[in-house]
Design a protein around this motif. Structure first.
Motif, mmCIF file in Angstrom:
data_model
loop_
_atom_site.group_PDB
_atom_site.id
_atom_site.type_symbol
_atom_site.label_atom_id
_atom_site.label_comp_id
_atom_site.label_asym_id
_atom_site.label_seq_id
_atom_site.Cartn_x
_atom_site.Cartn_y
_atom_site.Cartn_z
ATOM 1 N N ARG A 154 0.666 -1.283 -0.064
ATOM 2 C CA ARG A 154 -0.072 -0.094 0.049
ATOM 3 C C ARG A 154 0.714 1.218 0.146
ATOM 4 O O ARG A 154 0.195 2.253 -0.011
ATOM 5 N N GLY A 155 2.062 0.990 -0.101
ATOM 6 C CA GLY A 155 3.091 2.243 0.200
ATOM 7 C C GLY A 155 2.844 3.032 1.664
ATOM 8 O O GLY A 155 3.064 4.180 1.571
ATOM 9 N N ASP A 156 2.376 2.267 2.401
ATOM 10 C CA ASP A 156 2.427 2.790 3.903
ATOM 11 C C ASP A 156 3.700 2.509 4.544
ATOM 12 O O ASP A 156 4.054 1.331 5.276
ATOM 13 N N ALA A 157 4.539 3.498 4.701
ATOM 14 C CA ALA A 157 5.948 3.404 5.485
ATOM 15 C C ALA A 157 5.572 3.318 7.041
ATOM 16 O O ALA A 157 6.419 2.524 7.559
ATOM 17 N N GLU A 158 4.713 4.031 7.488
ATOM 18 C CA GLU A 158 4.439 3.856 8.875
ATOM 19 C C GLU A 158 4.003 2.638 9.349
ATOM 20 O O GLU A 158 4.347 1.734 10.259
ATOM 21 N N GLY A 159 2.908 1.872 8.375
ATOM 22 C CA GLY A 159 2.648 0.542 8.665
ATOM 23 C C GLY A 159 3.680 -0.497 8.600
ATOM 24 O O GLY A 159 3.718 -1.394 9.230
ATOM 25 N N VAL A 160 4.355 -0.236 7.658
ATOM 26 C CA VAL A 160 5.785 -1.324 7.562
ATOM 27 C C VAL A 160 6.531 -1.180 8.997
ATOM 28 O O VAL A 160 6.863 -2.346 9.398
ATOM 29 N N GLY A 161 6.876 0.126 9.658
ATOM 30 C CA GLY A 161 7.731 0.119 10.456
ATOM 31 C C GLY A 161 6.619 -0.627 11.985
ATOM 32 O O GLY A 161 7.390 -0.939 12.763
ATOM 33 N N ARG A 162 5.365 -0.208 11.909
ATOM 34 C CA ARG A 162 4.724 -0.704 13.014
ATOM 35 C C ARG A 162 4.746 -2.236 12.940
ATOM 36 O O ARG A 162 4.702 -2.640 14.160
ATOM 37 N N GLY A 163 4.658 -2.920 11.907
ATOM 38 C CA GLY A 163 4.547 -4.174 11.899
ATOM 39 C C GLY A 163 5.870 -4.964 12.145
ATOM 40 O O GLY A 163 5.873 -5.918 13.045
ATOM 41 N N PHE A 164 6.947 -4.135 11.941
ATOM 42 C CA PHE A 164 8.294 -4.735 12.138
ATOM 43 C C PHE A 164 8.478 -4.535 13.667
ATOM 44 O O PHE A 164 8.966 -5.567 14.290
ATOM 45 N N ARG A 287 19.450 0.699 6.702
ATOM 46 C CA ARG A 287 18.319 0.921 5.675
ATOM 47 C C ARG A 287 17.067 0.999 6.868
ATOM 48 O O ARG A 287 16.015 0.582 6.288
ATOM 49 N N ARG A 288 17.002 1.712 7.749
ATOM 50 C CA ARG A 288 15.949 1.945 8.515
ATOM 51 C C ARG A 288 14.613 2.578 7.777
ATOM 52 O O ARG A 288 13.521 2.353 8.230
ATOM 53 N N HIS A 289 15.308 3.620 6.834
ATOM 54 C CA HIS A 289 13.976 4.129 6.170
ATOM 55 C C HIS A 289 13.114 3.130 5.286
ATOM 56 O O HIS A 289 11.990 3.068 5.159
ATOM 57 N N GLN A 290 13.949 2.290 5.019
ATOM 58 C CA GLN A 290 13.257 0.935 4.038
ATOM 59 C C GLN A 290 12.348 0.276 4.824
ATOM 60 O O GLN A 290 11.183 -0.270 4.261
ATOM 61 N N PHE A 291 12.721 0.218 6.050
ATOM 62 C CA PHE A 291 11.950 -0.843 6.779
ATOM 63 C C PHE A 291 10.750 0.140 7.771
ATOM 64 O O PHE A 291 9.952 -0.342 8.611
ATOM 65 N N GLY A 292 10.701 1.644 7.472
ATOM 66 C CA GLY A 292 9.595 2.343 8.031
ATOM 67 C C GLY A 292 9.840 2.566 9.449
ATOM 68 O O GLY A 292 8.893 3.207 10.091
ATOM 69 N N ILE A 293 10.912 2.572 10.170
ATOM 70 C CA ILE A 293 11.298 2.786 11.371
ATOM 71 C C ILE A 293 11.014 4.367 11.651
ATOM 72 O O ILE A 293 10.377 4.664 12.844
ATOM 73 N N PRO A 294 11.863 5.270 11.206
ATOM 74 C CA PRO A 294 11.783 6.479 11.604
ATOM 75 C C PRO A 294 10.365 7.049 11.355
ATOM 76 O O PRO A 294 9.977 8.037 12.330
ATOM 77 N N GLU A 295 9.312 6.579 10.273
ATOM 78 C CA GLU A 295 8.118 6.953 9.955
ATOM 79 C C GLU A 295 7.080 6.734 11.340
ATOM 80 O O GLU A 295 6.261 7.367 11.551
ATOM 81 N N ALA A 296 7.541 5.446 11.543
ATOM 82 C CA ALA A 296 6.517 4.835 12.679
ATOM 83 C C ALA A 296 6.574 5.501 13.928
ATOM 84 O O ALA A 296 5.745 5.844 14.491
ATOM 85 N N LEU A 297 7.965 6.019 14.249
ATOM 86 C CA LEU A 297 8.398 6.503 15.565
ATOM 87 C C LEU A 297 7.810 8.062 15.533
ATOM 88 O O LEU A 297 7.209 8.551 16.749
ATOM 89 N N ALA A 298 8.224 8.467 14.481
ATOM 90 C CA ALA A 298 7.728 10.169 14.096
ATOM 91 C C ALA A 298 6.027 10.081 14.394
ATOM 92 O O ALA A 298 5.495 11.008 14.832
ATOM 93 N N ARG A 299 5.405 9.247 13.701
ATOM 94 C CA ARG A 299 3.851 9.521 13.635
ATOM 95 C C ARG A 299 3.582 8.886 15.047
ATOM 96 O O ARG A 299 2.285 9.495 15.616
ATOM 97 N N ALA A 300 4.126 8.063 15.964
ATOM 98 C CA ALA A 300 3.727 7.938 17.215
ATOM 99 C C ALA A 300 3.738 9.061 17.937
ATOM 100 O O ALA A 300 3.017 9.252 18.964
ATOM 101 N N ALA A 301 5.011 9.977 17.937
ATOM 102 C CA ALA A 301 5.070 11.166 18.593
ATOM 103 C C ALA A 301 4.006 12.131 18.295
ATOM 104 O O ALA A 301 3.331 12.994 18.895
ATOM 105 N N ASP A 302 3.725 12.397 16.737
ATOM 106 C CA ASP A 302 2.491 13.148 16.468
ATOM 107 C C ASP A 302 1.086 12.800 17.107
ATOM 108 O O ASP A 302 0.453 13.822 17.398
ATOM 109 N N ARG A 303 0.824 11.299 17.129
ATOM 110 C CA ARG A 303 -0.387 11.251 17.698
ATOM 111 C C ARG A 303 -0.394 11.449 19.319
ATOM 112 O O ARG A 303 -1.577 12.000 19.804
#
Length: 567
Positions: A154-164, A287-303
């Motif tokens: 789905r192109g969901d970087a945050e979802g990739v990071g959350r799942g991992f 390769r943390r951006h490929q695994f969506g880790i920064p995106e998932a952590l940033a979105r957690a802080a935003d929420r």
């Protein structure tokens, strides 16, 4: 009159303060988004506001390359790109899957140099750790692959990071429980596998040392699943082979040259597993951006920040205190908003606290039940073979060993089918994905799995004498092995049910997959009970396993070809 003017002044003061605070917050959010955009551009990635999937995000070039091919009609094309993708992924995954049997064979070889007692100690531990593999390792790998592959499509970087990160957190919990259990009750657990008094000291030493490797082994298991979900199967193969090379070198050094015995074998396993986990960690951090880790952590802080804002706004609306108290609350609220969770650990804890753990645990228990049913089938088969005598049990082990590598290749289609199908099934139809496209891809995977299993079965049967000679020279054992070759070869030919299972898992059909296993186990137990009561020997045992695979193939095949479930 003066009191009304004072009230109006107080009211205007409150409105002015609220408006000023709102402007400050808007300016702050704009500065944060601008800073995040600049950071994303530095990494060569397009920025999307928190909460919306990044259309520019494609974690895997292989996943992106799959989608255009889904528009092409199906059929047989031996040189087609999809066929090359399927076969190359299967070979890479099979190489990583074969690494575990090879590591076990290396440990067996060096333990055999120490004598029969050491070899028996390794056998008891092998049975114990196999239980943990079927109950925990496979379940975590399947759940990690499903969550990350579906989000990646789905192109969901945050979802990739959350799942991992969710899979890693669950891995940590499972590892703590297993290590604690093994360190506190090693003798009781080994006694369950009929470890006698002579073997127990060696087995207990090895068990308590190898227990320390479980966190690394579980982490490697989840990391392999994560790479598979992004359709990168070459990296896990390289890392696992490096860990195997380290295990071989350490076994030779510690067990034979330094004379540490089974303790050396356990230490070699621990060190090699942590080497593999360290390599995976280094690659993922890079390769943390490929695994969506920064995106998932940033979105957690935003929420978390959004939740704080909503809570403070509700308090402001409901507050009836004096102007000074209201101003104090506004200043406190402003300070809280200006200091969102900045630490990586804080963001990680916020992310884990907001994950859907109830659904995850439910799926984990379902897959663990599947593992328990599989384990019960093979354990019962070994018990029936042992009842027929020592030679029959030895022959049963030889048959298992001589087709273990071939079965590893067949099992690899489960992982390939799940990861590739999920990456297409959850993608947008406009991009070439969706259920129809996933079915075309799944059909290719199933066809190649069927052909591969048929070829492996024929080669195994043709070289049956050579294979049995590699594991034993006992004439009585080899004769018993010859009687079980036919059903074992048929079972290998039916092993393409793993591809069907993987494709169904990739299409989120896990409940149906789990429901098939009780029927398959029942069919196997009926034949195994018949072999026990009538003394059918080793051939009867393996015909029971054939019945087990037949029911699985009928269930998964009926769902895929006839009823067409979700794909």
């Amino acid at each position: 009159m003066g009191s009304h003017e004072d009230d109006d002044a107080v009211h205007k003061g409150r409105l002015r303060s609220i408006w000023t605070h709102t402007v400050d917050i808007s300016r702050l959010q704009g500065q944060q988004q601008q800073g995040q955009a600049q950071q994303q551009q530095q990494h060569g990635r397009a920025y999307s506001p928190p909460g919306s999937p990044s259309k520019a995000f494609i974690s895997s070039a292989a996943a992106q390359a799959l989608l255009p091919g889904m528009r092409a009609p199906g059929g047989w094309c031996l040189l087609g790109r999809l066929d090359r993708e399927v076969l190359c992924n299967a070979l890479a995954c099979a190489g990583a899957s074969m690494a575990d049997p090879l590591m076990s064979m290396v440990d067996t070889y060096f333990s055999g140099q120490l004598g029969t007692t050491a070899l028996a100690a390794l056998g008891s531990n092998g049975a114990l750790f196999s239980v943990m593999y079927f109950l925990c390792f496979t379940a975590l790998a399947v759940l990690c692959t499903q969550a990350m592959a579906s989000a990646n499509s789905r192109g969901d970087a945050e979802g990739v990071g959350r799942g991992f990160l969710q899979a890693l957190a669950a891995t940590a919990v499972v590892a703590v429980l297993l290590v604690t259990l093994l360190l506190l009750l090693p003798q009781q657990l080994l006694g369950f596998f009929q470890t006698n008094a002579e073997v127990m000291p060696y087995a207990k030493t090895y068990c308590m040392i190898r227990a320390l490797s479980l966190p690394a082994a579980l982490a490697m298991n989840v990391c392999q699943a994560a790479f598979r979900s992004l359709l990168d199967l070459s990296t896990p193969f390289a890392v696992v082979m490096a860990a195997n090379a380290a295990n071989y070198a350490l076994d030779s050094l510690l067990m034979l040259r330094l004379g540490w015995g089974m303790a050396g074998c356990g230490i070699a396993s621990v060190v090699s597993q942590y080497i593999g986990a360290g390599l995976f960690a280094a690659i993922i951090v890079r390769r943390r951006h490929q695994f969506g880790i920064p995106e998932a952590l940033a979105r957690a802080a935003d929420r978390a920040e959004e939740a704080q804002q909503q809570q403070q706004q509700q308090q402001q609306q409901q507050s009836s205190s004096s102007c000074e108290a209201a101003a104090g609350k506004q200043q406190l609220c402003k300070l809280l908003r200006l200091q969102p969770p900045s630490s990586t650990v804080q963001r990680l804890l916020l992310l884990l606290a907001n994950l859907e753990w109830r659904a995850f645990v439910g799926r984990f228990l379902g897959m663990s039940l599947r593992g328990l049913l599989i384990l019960s089938t093979y354990s019962t088969a070994s018990m029936v073979a042992a009842r027929a005598g020592t030679a029959s049990l030895a022959a049963h082990q030889v048959v298992q060993q001589q087709q273990q590598l071939q079965m590893s290749f067949a099992w690899s289609f489960l992982h390939v089918g799940q990861s590739m199908t999920a990456n297409v099934f959850h993608a947008a139809p406009a991009a070439g994905g969706g259920p129809r496209a996933a079915r075309r891809l799944a059909t290719r995977i199933v066809r190649w799995a069927a052909v591969s299993c048929a070829v492996l079965a024929m080669l195994t049967y043709h070289n049956r004498q050579l294979l049995s000679g590699l594991f034993t020279r006992d004439a009585a054992v080899r004769q018993l092995v010859g009687g079980a070759v036919a059903p074992a070869t048929i079972m290998l030919g039916l092993a393409w049910n793993n591809a069907l299972e993987g494709c169904l898992l990739g299409a989120d059909d896990q409940p149906f997959v789990v429901k098939v296993y009780p029927y398959a186990v029942a069919a196997a137990l009926l034949q195994l009970g018949r072999a026990w009561l009538r003394g059918l020997g080793l051939p009867g045992v393996w015909w029971g396993l054939v019945g087990y695979y037949l029911v699985l193939l009928a269930g998964f095949g009926g769902r895929f070809f006839v009823f067409k479930g979700r794909i």
